[in-house]
Design a protein around this motif. Sequence first.
Motif, PDB file in Angstrom:
ATOM      1  N   GLN A 279       0.826  -0.985   0.062  1.00  0.00           N
ATOM      2  CA  GLN A 279      -0.070  -0.032   0.071  1.00  0.00           C
ATOM      3  C   GLN A 279       0.769   1.211   0.064  1.00  0.00           C
ATOM      4  N   ASN A 280       1.884   1.179   0.837  1.00  0.00           N
ATOM      5  CA  ASN A 280       2.759   2.483   0.674  1.00  0.00           C
ATOM      6  C   ASN A 280       3.546   2.653  -0.359  1.00  0.00           C
ATOM      7  N   ALA A 281       4.081   1.353  -0.944  1.00  0.00           N
ATOM      8  CA  ALA A 281       4.757   1.531  -2.250  1.00  0.00           C
ATOM      9  C   ALA A 281       3.741   1.930  -3.359  1.00  0.00           C
ATOM     10  N   PHE A 282       2.553   1.655  -3.395  1.00  0.00           N
ATOM     11  CA  PHE A 282       1.589   2.447  -4.201  1.00  0.00           C
ATOM     12  C   PHE A 282       1.504   3.729  -4.074  1.00  0.00           C
ATOM     13  N   LEU A 283       1.097   4.295  -2.830  1.00  0.00           N
ATOM     14  CA  LEU A 283       1.159   5.811  -2.661  1.00  0.00           C
ATOM     15  C   LEU A 283       2.481   6.486  -3.009  1.00  0.00           C
ATOM     16  N   LEU A 284       3.730   5.667  -2.865  1.00  0.00           N
ATOM     17  CA  LEU A 284       5.113   6.447  -3.168  1.00  0.00           C
ATOM     18  C   LEU A 284       4.987   6.398  -4.583  1.00  0.00           C
TER      19      LEU A 284
END
Length: 427
Positions: A279-284
């Motif tokens: 999820q954080n990688a997607f937002l990044l």
Amino acid sequence: MQKKLSAATICVQGGYKPKNGEPRVLPIYQSTTFKYDTTEQMARLFDLEDEGYFYTRLQNPTNDAVARKIADLEGGVAAMLTSSGQAANFYAVFNICEAGDHIVASSAIYGGTFNLFGVTMKKLGIDCTFVDPDAPDDVIGAAFKPNTKALFGETIANPAMAVLDIEKFARIAHSHGVPLIVDNTFATPINCRPFEWGADIVTHSTTKYMDGHAMAVGGAIVDSGNFDWTAHADRFPGLTTPDESYHGITYTEKFGKMAYITKATAQLMRDLGSIQSPQNAFLLNVGLETLHLRVARHCQNALAVANFLNSHPKVAWVRYCGLPGDKYHAMAQKYLPDGSCGVLSFGVKGTRADAARLMDAFRFIAIVTHVADARTCVLHPASHTHRQLSDEQLIEAGVAPDLIRLSVGIEDPDDIIEDLSQALDKL
């Protein structure tokens, strides 16, 4: 020959290339595990004989796509995402160090990294000698020992705002047979690509400009693939001798230029597990798509603010390498000709208490323990991020008691300046 893509195009389209009928936007692979039909298929993954996914702690398709984008932006061979910038710096060093080893680091670095190297890693048996990054080659070189494994610095130091002479640091590191690790968080690959100046490994707190919206904590390690580990095989046995935890694989023999990043993923991430969530990688990745646009605006706004502060009668000093009179202006012209970052530091005429009062007088400029996102924010490092350091260590790290770190956002610059002006008028 196909034209090499520009940084702007890599920001938008790098890392993920959908096939016919696949999602146009990078999907979130929100799964801890991945299925295989046979025992042999999965066994080959565990033996590092095949590429693929079996557990998100080691690899995940969302994370890998974003890591590829960051590697392409920096001009590296591969990258690995971590749970934070601190994890990235720890893994970057620990990947080639063990108890009894030593590193050399610039003293002008983020306070958290200073503590990591000077306190926490010392408890693991890894010592660090801090050096003045502006010292001559021979002075920095004198800090090296037979067990030194790396030299570390920040492209733009947080919050000292010192610009690293990357070529000098690379020359010193390589003359002692060790890699140069550079934290490129503030400059980002939009404004500086340290590999082009001789650095070997780059780290990022992706929490900052890469994410850009203060939504997702994360980090990254990028490997240039350029350091010759086998030429210094005795110094780096973790890469050049068999790893018994993987049936005797020798990383340099099996993976060549990918040896360093493969070991970091297959060994350190396997055992320590500081992963970045999908999820954080997607937002990044969403942040990365506008990085080239935002960084330019941050720099434009910061220069306007720096000029305003530099001429204000209640401001004692301003540190921003974009100013012609700044100590690091010439260095910035060499390494950061298109701009540095949106962060600057300054001091007010008066006491440490006056600096605190100024921060309390802002209307929309917020006091937060963060830096380098779309919103303008401010911090007093001696009271906050660097409060664990002694006065001597503060001075060594370039953090004066009156230093105010201002992270200039992408709002209208006139509004930012007006808020600064009304707050300064109250002193």
